[in-house]
Each structure stands twice: as C-alpha cells, then as structure tokens.
Motif scaffolding. Structure first.
Motif, PDB file in Angstrom:
ATOM      1  N   VAL A   1       7.931  23.025  24.919  1.00 18.83           N
ATOM      2  CA  VAL A   1       7.290  22.111  23.982  1.00 18.83           C
ATOM      3  C   VAL A   1       6.148  22.834  23.279  1.00 18.83           C
ATOM      4  O   VAL A   1       5.604  23.817  23.763  1.00 18.83           O
ATOM      5  N   SER A   2       5.756  22.309  22.121  1.00 21.85           N
ATOM      6  CA  SER A   2       4.638  22.867  21.384  1.00 21.85           C
ATOM      7  C   SER A   2       3.347  22.690  22.178  1.00 21.85           C
ATOM      8  O   SER A   2       3.171  21.729  22.935  1.00 21.85           O
ATOM      9  N   SER A   3       2.428  23.621  21.998  1.00 24.79           N
ATOM     10  CA  SER A   3       1.123  23.502  22.664  1.00 24.79           C
ATOM     11  C   SER A   3       0.395  22.236  22.230  1.00 24.79           C
ATOM     12  O   SER A   3      -0.416  21.679  22.974  1.00 24.79           O
ATOM     13  N   TRP A   4       0.724  21.745  21.024  1.00 19.42           N
ATOM     14  CA  TRP A   4       0.082  20.526  20.540  1.00 19.42           C
ATOM     15  C   TRP A   4       0.455  19.320  21.399  1.00 19.42           C
ATOM     16  O   TRP A   4      -0.314  18.343  21.480  1.00 19.42           O
ATOM     17  N   VAL A   5       1.621  19.366  22.049  1.00 21.21           N
ATOM     18  CA  VAL A   5       2.030  18.257  22.913  1.00 21.21           C
ATOM     19  C   VAL A   5       1.068  18.131  24.093  1.00 21.21           C
ATOM     20  O   VAL A   5       0.601  17.032  24.439  1.00 21.21           O
ATOM     21  N   LEU A   6       0.752  19.257  24.717  1.00 20.66           N
ATOM     22  CA  LEU A   6      -0.160  19.223  25.862  1.00 20.66           C
ATOM     23  C   LEU A   6      -1.584  18.874  25.420  1.00 20.66           C
ATOM     24  O   LEU A   6      -2.293  18.144  26.115  1.00 20.66           O
ATOM     25  N   VAL A   7      -1.991  19.379  24.261  1.00 17.58           N
ATOM     26  CA  VAL A   7      -3.308  19.006  23.725  1.00 17.58           C
ATOM     27  C   VAL A   7      -3.358  17.497  23.468  1.00 17.58           C
ATOM     28  O   VAL A   7      -4.349  16.826  23.778  1.00 17.58           O
ATOM     29  N   GLY A   8      -2.256  16.953  22.899  1.00 10.77           N
ATOM     30  CA  GLY A   8      -2.203  15.514  22.668  1.00 10.77           C
ATOM     31  C   GLY A   8      -2.262  14.709  23.954  1.00 10.77           C
ATOM     32  O   GLY A   8      -2.889  13.643  24.018  1.00 10.77           O
ATOM     33  N   THR A   9      -1.618  15.222  25.003  1.00  7.38           N
ATOM     34  CA  THR A   9      -1.673  14.558  26.314  1.00  7.38           C
ATOM     35  C   THR A   9      -3.101  14.489  26.816  1.00  7.38           C
ATOM     36  O   THR A   9      -3.574  13.439  27.284  1.00  7.38           O
ATOM     37  N   TYR A  10      -3.821  15.610  26.735  1.00  2.00           N
ATOM     38  CA  TYR A  10      -5.221  15.627  27.161  1.00  2.00           C
ATOM     39  C   TYR A  10      -6.090  14.739  26.279  1.00  2.00           C
ATOM     40  O   TYR A  10      -7.055  14.127  26.759  1.00  2.00           O
ATOM     41  N   PHE A  11      -5.761  14.644  25.008  1.00  2.00           N
ATOM     42  CA  PHE A  11      -6.528  13.783  24.099  1.00  2.00           C
ATOM     43  C   PHE A  11      -6.421  12.320  24.540  1.00  2.00           C
ATOM     44  O   PHE A  11      -7.436  11.610  24.634  1.00  2.00           O
ATOM     45  N   VAL A  12      -5.196  11.869  24.825  1.00  2.00           N
ATOM     46  CA  VAL A  12      -5.003  10.474  25.250  1.00  2.00           C
ATOM     47  C   VAL A  12      -5.707  10.234  26.585  1.00  2.00           C
ATOM     48  O   VAL A  12      -6.354   9.192  26.790  1.00  2.00           O
ATOM     49  N   GLN A  13      -5.623  11.196  27.510  1.00  2.00           N
ATOM     50  CA  GLN A  13      -6.296  11.044  28.798  1.00  2.00           C
ATOM     51  C   GLN A  13      -7.817  10.991  28.632  1.00  2.00           C
ATOM     52  O   GLN A  13      -8.500  10.243  29.351  1.00  2.00           O
ATOM     53  N   THR A  14      -8.341  11.768  27.706  1.00  2.00           N
ATOM     54  CA  THR A  14      -9.788  11.762  27.476  1.00  2.00           C
ATOM     55  C   THR A  14     -10.247  10.420  26.935  1.00  2.00           C
ATOM     56  O   THR A  14     -11.311   9.905  27.323  1.00  2.00           O
ATOM     57  N   LEU A  15      -9.455   9.816  26.052  1.00  2.00           N
ATOM     58  CA  LEU A  15      -9.778   8.461  25.571  1.00  2.00           C
ATOM     59  C   LEU A  15      -9.841   7.495  26.757  1.00  2.00           C
ATOM     60  O   LEU A  15     -10.730   6.641  26.842  1.00  2.00           O
ATOM     61  N   GLY A  16      -8.874   7.638  27.665  1.00  2.00           N
ATOM     62  CA  GLY A  16      -8.880   6.787  28.848  1.00  2.00           C
ATOM     63  C   GLY A  16     -10.081   7.041  29.731  1.00  2.00           C
ATOM     64  O   GLY A  16     -10.687   6.100  30.268  1.00  2.00           O
ATOM     65  N   GLU A  17     -10.447   8.304  29.888  1.00  2.00           N
ATOM     66  CA  GLU A  17     -11.618   8.645  30.706  1.00  2.00           C
ATOM     67  C   GLU A  17     -12.886   8.021  30.141  1.00  2.00           C
ATOM     68  O   GLU A  17     -13.723   7.493  30.887  1.00  2.00           O
ATOM     69  N   LEU A  18     -13.033   8.057  28.825  1.00  2.00           N
ATOM     70  CA  LEU A  18     -14.236   7.516  28.197  1.00  2.00           C
ATOM     71  C   LEU A  18     -14.292   5.991  28.293  1.00  2.00           C
ATOM     72  O   LEU A  18     -15.372   5.404  28.209  1.00  2.00           O
ATOM     73  N   CYS A  19     -13.136   5.359  28.481  1.00  2.00           N
ATOM     74  CA  CYS A  19     -13.120   3.910  28.715  1.00  2.00           C
ATOM     75  C   CYS A  19     -13.463   3.568  30.158  1.00  2.00           C
ATOM     76  O   CYS A  19     -14.143   2.578  30.430  1.00  2.00           O
ATOM     77  N   LEU A  20     -12.975   4.391  31.097  1.00  2.00           N
ATOM     78  CA  LEU A  20     -13.065   4.028  32.512  1.00  2.00           C
ATOM     79  C   LEU A  20     -14.215   4.691  33.260  1.00  2.00           C
ATOM     80  O   LEU A  20     -14.907   4.036  34.040  1.00  2.00           O
ATOM     81  N   SER A  21     -14.445   5.986  33.024  1.00  2.00           N
ATOM     82  CA  SER A  21     -15.354   6.713  33.899  1.00  2.00           C
ATOM     83  C   SER A  21     -16.813   6.257  33.802  1.00  2.00           C
ATOM     84  O   SER A  21     -17.426   5.944  34.825  1.00  2.00           O
ATOM     85  N   PRO A  22     -17.420   6.192  32.603  1.00  2.00           N
ATOM     86  CA  PRO A  22     -18.816   5.727  32.564  1.00  2.00           C
ATOM     87  C   PRO A  22     -18.956   4.296  33.067  1.00  2.00           C
ATOM     88  O   PRO A  22     -19.915   3.961  33.761  1.00  2.00           O
TER      89      PRO A  22
END
Length: 523
Positions: free
Chosen positions: A412-433
């Motif tokens: 897969v393109s490297s952008w796929v993994l970057v996109g995966t981390y992007f979605v996870q980071t959005l989730g982290e910013l909703c849940l972690s703080p």
C-alpha cells in the motif's frame, strides 16, 4: 502518544515550595523549574520512543542482520507486553513517590535505571544483555513516568492561572522528543546497526539526567516531599498486601505456565509464559482496583455513583489504547513489510511512521483546545467524546484493512499508513485529554492520590489484549487485512454498545456531582 501524559492527581495538591515560584517568570513567563522538567521529559521521551521505534525490528531481524532472530509472533507479543509493563509499573512508581521517596527521587532513580537499560541494549552481547536492558527501561520508566509531570503541578500555587499554560509547554516537550526520536535513532540504525540506534537513545537519556540534576535548584523543593508517608502502623497492612499480591502473581504464573506448556506441547514457560503472566496481571489489576473502591467504607454513595460511571469509560479507553498502541507492534510490522517506503519521492525507514502521531499532535492539539472552548456547554459530553475517540480508532483499522485488501499482493502507499495515524490522532485528541480529566474528577476522595493508576491500567490492559491477539495470529504478514478488519469490526460494534450507555453514564456522573454538591462541606 497521550497528550496529557502522566499528570497525576498529586499535581493538584498544594505545592511545598510553590510560593517561591509565584513571581518567577524567567521561562516564557513561567518558573524556571519548568525549563528543567521540560528538558528532562523531552529527552526522556526521545530515548523511550527512539528505543521503541526499532525494538520490534531488533527482536525479529535475523542474527546475521544484527537482530535476535525471534519469530514475528513472539516479537510482536514482547513489544506489546513491554508497553503494558511500563504502565503497570507506573502504578508502582506513583505509589513509591507518594508513600516512600517522593517524586524527585523517583524521577532521578528511574532515570538512572533507564539509562542503564539503554546501555545494556547498546552492548552487542546477545539476548541476555538485551532483555535485561528492556526490563530495566520498563522499570525505570515506571518510576519516572507518573512523577515528572506531577512535579510540574508543584511549581504553581493552586490559584496560579499559569498552570494550564505550563502543562501545555511541558506537553510540547513530550511531542518534540517523540517526534525527533524515530528519525535520529533510525538514522543511527542505518549507519551502524541496531546497537548504534540504542546508543543514541542512551545519549538522549543521559541528556535528560543532566537537565534534571543541574536544574534541581530551579525546582525549589518541588517533588522533595513525600506527600503521604508510610507510617509504622501501616507496615503490617503493607506486608499483608504484598503477600496477597505475591500469592496472586504465583497463581497467575502457574496459569501462564499451563497455557505456555499446552501451546509448546511440553513443560515450558519461556516468552509465551512471560507474555501471559503480564497480560493476566494487566487484566486483574483494574478489576481489583474497582472492587476495592466500590467496597471501601471510605467511598460515599455519590462517589460510588461516579465510580460506576467511570467503569464503561475505562473499558472504552482500554479498547482505544489496544488499537492506538499497536504503533510499536503490528503497525511497525505493517510499515516494514506491506508499505511502500517512499514518501513524497523520498525513501524512508519504517521507523518514520512513529513520528506521524506526535507531529499531528503538535499541529492539531491547539485546534481541538480552541474547538472545545468554542463549543462550551454546547459541546459533546465526556461520554460522547470517549465514544467518538473509540469510533475513530476502530475506523482507522477498518480503513487500513480495506486498503490492504484492495492492494492484494502489492504494497500500500505510505499515505495509507499516514492516513491511519491521522484518524487515530483525531481519536486521541477526543479521548485522551478528556480521559485524564474524567479520571481525576470521578475518583473518590480517599483514592484521589492514586487516580492516575486507573488511567495507566487502561493502557496496560489495552496493550495486554494486543499481546494476546498477535500471539494468537499466525502468519500475520500475510493476514494484515483480516487482522485489522476483525479488530476494527469488533471494536466498532462495541462502540455502538458504548453509545447506548452514554445517557446512563452522563446521568450517573451528574448524580454523583449533585450528591457531592449537597454533601456537608469537608472540614
């Protein structure tokens, strides 16, 4: 990585020497002690994430290539259970600071043990040195992690309105360290092999210790005081508790031996037994913690209502970290074997992807902070934010699964993994703080100084689940699509169940708050 990493409930207590910091504005308007802790945490996180970025590859690469030659399944399980161990030991580290030696000495001793662990990993002496180093880093991080952040809080008076800004600066140091580490450690690995990478991590930890030791005077006593010292009268109870924990560990060790032996077809403990033992401890600890709190006579009825409301939040957080913390295990393996290692025309190392999350945190955290302030009371409740975070995490794995299956035998393109981390980071910013705030807010008064233990245990249990999943998955390299898709689907279904509970959670939180408001003022 967590945005509000490691801040304990002790940071809210009146500092022993904060009065002398009230007029100190020498570090961007903050006490100069913040610079000491900023630098300490930056370099400690540099060493931690640098070592973690190459750990899986070191464990599983062939001996001829400088690795330990473990099977992919064993390497993945050890990497996951290492992360779980760090969070389990953080509970012990927080207790030691609260009851025995204070936060400052916990950070100092932990830093020395971490540095020793990185030195052992740097020595090309085989598996004995390496596993001793991994264990030392886990123990040292457990001592340091929950206490350095609490010292930041001790720099400020309770009424000092610079506190939140100070933590924002401090957390920026965390992200700078974790952002830079994979690049520099990965470069050292490319030039001189795995042990050269571990040397860079060791140097980072040495810088952290230098910052901390030379900056002690600027801390002005922060972290020196043992907030709840162990009394002579409490020692028999401590001994009984230690014996009970020892008995529990022995039982779990026997269970781990039985499972590992059944898997191996002979009497054996080995790596599987260790993974199972730590997993069982990670699962048992939060159950014991909640049981003690709910049964404690020191917990009032309103507080018990809040604890009940926190349990589904804890489970949601556990599932979120189960997905999110796979950055060092399954996602690292995916980056190495199933991802095109070129990014914008530049050839990259698989370690690079572990810098994506901290880079996105630096960019997006201010946006989310502004968003929650802007929405105010119109924004989603605590429970809904947890649900959004968990839903985004499960979506990230479903996205990765679909893209992997569409690619077939191709990478897969490297952008796929970057996109995966992007979605996870959005989730982290909703849940972690929000999770940190909910943990300290909903904890009963009698357990307030131990509140962060619960948050750490959610991460420990989540990574223990990962260790069990990767151990049970054969030939993961050829089954990434099914693996990520299965986890994503199950977690998405559990997210739906969680959303049905959000009104109940919100009602219990509100009932607990109303009960506390109607209670007699505390003396």
């Amino acid at each position: 990585m967590s945005v509000p990493e490691g801040r304990s409930a002790r940071s809210a207590e009146p500092p022993g020497a904060a009065g002398s910091n009230a007029t100190d504005t020498r570090f961007f308007g903050h006490p100069l002690g913040l610079m000491t802790l900023f630098g300490t945490e930056l370099w400690e996180r540099f060493s931690y994430y640098g070592m973690r970025a190459i750990l899986l590859f070191y464990l599983t690469d062939a001996l001829a290539d400088g690795g330990l030659g473990l099977s992919p399944e064993t390497g993945l399980a050890i990497t996951a259970i290492y992360g779980s161990s760090v969070y389990l030991l953080s509970v012990v580290g927080g207790w030691c600071a609260d009851r025995l030696i204070g936060a400052r000495r916990s950070v100092l001793y932990g830093g020395v043990v971490i540095a020793a662990g990185h030195v052992l990993l740097s020595v090309p002496g085989g598996a004995g040195y390496s596993f001793s180093g991994i264990i030392a880093v886990a123990i040292g991080t457990g001592l340091l992690k929950p206490n350095v952040s609490s010292m930041v809080g001790e720099l400020y008076d309770r009424e000092d309105d610079r506190r939140d800004s100070g933590f924002s600066i401090f957390y920026m140091g965390i992200n700078i360290g974790s952002l830079a580490a994979p690049f520099l450690v990965g470069a050292a690995r490319s030039l001189g092999g795995f042990h050269a990478g571990f040397v860079v991590a060791a140097v980072g930890m040495a810088f952290a210790l230098v910052f901390f030791v030379l900056g002690r005077a600027q801390l002005r006593g922060a972290g020196d005081k043992v907030l709840n010292p162990l009394t002579r009268a409490e020692r028999p109870q401590l001994v009984r508790g230690a014996l009970a924990i020892g008995a529990l560990v022995a039982v779990l060790a026997l269970a781990s031996l039985a499972v590992a032996s059944a898997k191996a077809g002979e009497l054996a403990f080995g790596a599987d037994g260790i993974v199972n033992l730590i997993s069982y401890l990670a699962f048992a600890a939060p159950i014991a913690y909640f049981t003690v709190m709910l049964r404690s006579p020191k917990v009032t009825a309103p507080e018990r209502s809040r604890v009940l409301a926190y349990i589904p939040l804890f489970v949601a957080a556990m599932l979120f970290w189960m997905i999110f913390e796979q950055a060092a295990s399954s996602l690292s393996a995916f980056a190495a074997s199933k991802t095109q290692l070129d990014f914008a025309g530049v050839s990259i190392k698989p370690e690079f992807f572990q810098s994506v999350n901290p880079a996105l945190i630096v960019l997006l955290a201010p946006v989310f902070a502004w968003l929650w302030i802007r929405l105010g009371d119109r924004g989603p409740s605590t429970a809904v934010k947890f649900g959004i975070g968990l839903g985004l995490a499960s979506t990230s794995f479903l996205f990765l699964s679909v893209m992997t299956m569409l690619a077939g035998d191709s990478k897969v393109s490297s952008w796929v993994l970057v996109g995966t981390y992007f979605v996870q980071t959005l989730g982290e910013l909703c849940l972690s703080p929000v999770g940190l705030a909910a943990t300290t807010l909903l904890a009963p008064k009698a357990f307030r100084s131990q509140a962060m233990a619960l948050w750490f245990l959610a991460q420990a249990a989540g990574q223990a689940i990962t260790a069990q999943l990767v151990s049970a998955t054969s030939d993961l390299a050829n089954n990434f699509g099914a693996y990520f898709g299965g986890i994503g689907l199950v977690t998405l279904g559990l997210t739906g169940v969680f959303f049905t509970l959000t009104p109940w959670i919100t009602r219990h939180i509100a009932a607990g708050e109303q009960g506390m408001a109607g209670a007699a003022p505390e003396p």
